[in-house]
Scaffold this motif. Structure first.
Motif, short mmCIF file in Angstrom:
data_model
loop_
_atom_site.label_atom_id
_atom_site.label_comp_id
_atom_site.label_asym_id
_atom_site.label_seq_id
_atom_site.Cartn_x
_atom_site.Cartn_y
_atom_site.Cartn_z
N GLY A 8 0.82 -1.23 0.00
CA GLY A 8 0.00 0.00 0.00
C GLY A 8 0.83 1.26 0.00
N LYS A 9 2.07 1.18 -0.49
CA LYS A 9 2.97 2.34 -0.48
C LYS A 9 2.38 3.51 -1.26
N GLY A 10 1.85 3.22 -2.44
CA GLY A 10 1.34 4.29 -3.31
C GLY A 10 0.22 5.07 -2.64
N ALA A 27 10.19 4.73 -7.39
CA ALA A 27 11.22 4.07 -8.21
C ALA A 27 10.55 3.19 -9.27
N GLY A 28 9.50 2.45 -8.85
CA GLY A 28 8.80 1.57 -9.79
C GLY A 28 8.15 2.37 -10.92
N ASP A 29 7.51 3.50 -10.58
CA ASP A 29 6.84 4.31 -11.63
C ASP A 29 7.88 4.89 -12.59
N SER A 48 12.38 -6.92 -18.48
CA SER A 48 12.68 -8.29 -18.03
C SER A 48 12.94 -8.34 -16.53
N TYR A 49 13.60 -7.33 -15.98
CA TYR A 49 13.81 -7.32 -14.52
C TYR A 49 12.48 -7.23 -13.77
N ILE A 50 11.59 -6.36 -14.24
CA ILE A 50 10.31 -6.18 -13.53
C ILE A 50 9.49 -7.47 -13.57
N VAL A 60 20.86 2.43 -13.43
CA VAL A 60 19.65 2.90 -14.12
C VAL A 60 18.72 3.58 -13.11
N THR A 61 18.47 2.91 -12.00
CA THR A 61 17.48 3.42 -11.04
C THR A 61 17.94 4.73 -10.41
N ILE A 62 19.19 4.79 -10.01
CA ILE A 62 19.68 6.02 -9.36
C ILE A 62 19.69 7.18 -10.35
N ASP A 80 9.61 6.44 -2.88
CA ASP A 80 8.77 5.27 -2.63
C ASP A 80 9.40 4.07 -3.35
N GLY A 81 9.63 3.00 -2.58
CA GLY A 81 10.20 1.79 -3.18
C GLY A 81 11.69 1.91 -3.45
N PHE A 82 12.35 2.61 -2.58
CA PHE A 82 13.80 2.81 -2.74
C PHE A 82 14.37 3.17 -1.36
N PRO A 83 15.53 2.68 -1.00
CA PRO A 83 16.34 1.69 -1.70
C PRO A 83 15.86 0.27 -1.44
N ARG A 84 16.05 -0.56 -2.43
CA ARG A 84 15.60 -1.95 -2.33
C ARG A 84 16.78 -2.92 -2.30
N LYS A 85 17.98 -2.40 -2.27
CA LYS A 85 19.15 -3.28 -2.23
C LYS A 85 20.28 -2.46 -1.60
N ASP A 87 23.42 -2.08 -2.27
CA ASP A 87 24.34 -1.31 -3.12
C ASP A 87 23.74 0.03 -3.51
N GLN A 88 22.43 0.05 -3.81
CA GLN A 88 21.82 1.32 -4.23
C GLN A 88 21.65 2.27 -3.04
N ALA A 89 21.43 1.70 -1.84
CA ALA A 89 21.31 2.55 -0.65
C ALA A 89 22.62 3.32 -0.43
N GLY A 124 -3.20 -4.00 -15.10
CA GLY A 124 -2.52 -4.14 -16.38
C GLY A 124 -1.01 -4.31 -16.22
N ARG A 125 -0.55 -4.51 -14.99
CA ARG A 125 0.91 -4.65 -14.78
C ARG A 125 1.38 -6.05 -15.11
N ASP A 126 2.54 -6.14 -15.75
CA ASP A 126 3.11 -7.43 -16.14
C ASP A 126 3.49 -8.29 -14.94
N ASP A 127 3.65 -7.63 -13.77
CA ASP A 127 4.17 -8.37 -12.61
C ASP A 127 3.11 -8.61 -11.53
N ASP A 128 1.84 -8.29 -11.80
CA ASP A 128 0.78 -8.60 -10.83
C ASP A 128 0.14 -9.94 -11.17
P1 AMP Z 1 6.89 -1.35 -7.47
O1 AMP Z 1 6.23 -0.44 -8.45
O2 AMP Z 1 7.47 -0.59 -6.30
O3 AMP Z 1 6.01 -2.50 -7.03
O4 AMP Z 1 8.15 -2.02 -8.23
C1 AMP Z 1 7.95 -2.87 -9.34
C2 AMP Z 1 9.27 -3.43 -9.83
O5 AMP Z 1 10.13 -2.36 -10.29
C3 AMP Z 1 10.10 -4.19 -8.81
O6 AMP Z 1 9.68 -5.54 -8.64
C4 AMP Z 1 11.51 -4.10 -9.44
O7 AMP Z 1 11.64 -4.99 -10.51
C5 AMP Z 1 11.49 -2.68 -9.99
N1 AMP Z 1 11.96 -1.72 -8.96
C6 AMP Z 1 11.19 -0.92 -8.17
N2 AMP Z 1 11.94 -0.20 -7.33
C7 AMP Z 1 13.23 -0.54 -7.59
C8 AMP Z 1 14.48 -0.14 -7.04
N3 AMP Z 1 14.58 0.72 -6.02
N4 AMP Z 1 15.61 -0.68 -7.57
C9 AMP Z 1 15.52 -1.55 -8.59
N5 AMP Z 1 14.39 -2.01 -9.12
C10 AMP Z 1 13.24 -1.51 -8.63
#
Ligand code: AMP
Length: 185
Positions: A8-10, A27-29, A48-50, A60-62, A80-85, A87-89, A124-128
């Motif tokens: 529910g971040k959004g 970050a996702g948007d 492909s990552y998503i 790319v993300t930063i 929102d949705g950052f940092p997720r790893k 190295d990026q933090a 309509g998201r590829d990852d839902d």
């Molecule tokens: P979200 O919109 O936050 O649900 O993110 C959807 C997807 O975008 C994630 O599953 C990742 O593949 C990618 N993504 C979102 N945030 C990051 C981030 N901080 N770093 C890298 N990939 C991200």
């Protein structure tokens, strides 16, 4: 702001922008927008990552975040949705700006799963979809949660449970932000 997929971040970000006037960057948007941008050299990589629920490489993300921050001309950001790893933090704080604090949204996977399946009916998201969702949960536990632990050790994390209805959750979030920003202003 960090939390598992579907937490529910959004929704909570929209409330915080309304009440506290942050510039909201997701970050996702930003990644989805770059994926769709005609001529982007990263479109296929991001897609492909998503789909695999993996963390897009930090370069790319930063860069997307930094560009959006500069383009806004503002100085207070809710990311929102950052940092997720890790190295990026570390890289973001070293090369862009240190964070003030982390808001961590906690929620059991079963609850997030139900929300994502419902969202998938219309998003309509590829990852839902169930395969991507399971991969996203695994990535969160293995790769993103260590970031929460890292900032916790520094005393920079505020944790909020997100099981209840959005307005109840926001009531708790607002108490934290009111306190933080009245102390700092
Ligand atoms: P979200 O919109 O936050 O649900 O993110 C959807 C997807 O975008 C994630 O599953 C990742 O593949 C990618 N993504 C979102 N945030 C990051 C981030 N901080 N770093 C890298 N990939 C991200």
């Amino acid at each position: 702001m960090i939390g598992g997929p579907g937490v529910g971040k959004g929704t909570q970000c929209a409330n915080l922008v309304r009440d506290f006037g942050f510039v909201h960057l997701s970050a996702g948007d930003l990644l989805r927008a770059e994926q769709e941008r005609p001529g982007s050299q990263y479109g296929d990589l991001i897609r492909s990552y998503i789909k695999e629920g993996k963390i897009v490489p930090m370069e790319v993300t930063i860069a997307l975040l930094e560009n959006a921050m500069l383009a806004s001309g503002q100085t207070r950001f809710l990311i929102d949705g950052f940092p997720r790893k890790m190295d990026q933090a570390l890289k973001f704080e070293e090369s862009v700006v240190p964070s003030k604090f982390t808001l961590y949204f906690e929620c059991p996977e079963e609850v997030m799963l139900q929300r994502l399946i419902k969202r998938g009916e219309t998003s309509g998201r590829d990852d839902d979809n169930i395969e991507s969702i399971k991969k996203r949960f695994k990535t969160f536990t293995e790769t993103s949660y260590p970031v929460v632990e890292y900032y916790s050790k520094k005393g920079k994390v505020h944790t909020v449970s997100c099981v209840e209805a959005p307005d109840v959750v926001y009531g708790k979030v607002k108490v934290i932000f009111d306190k933080l920003f009245s102390e700092n202003n």
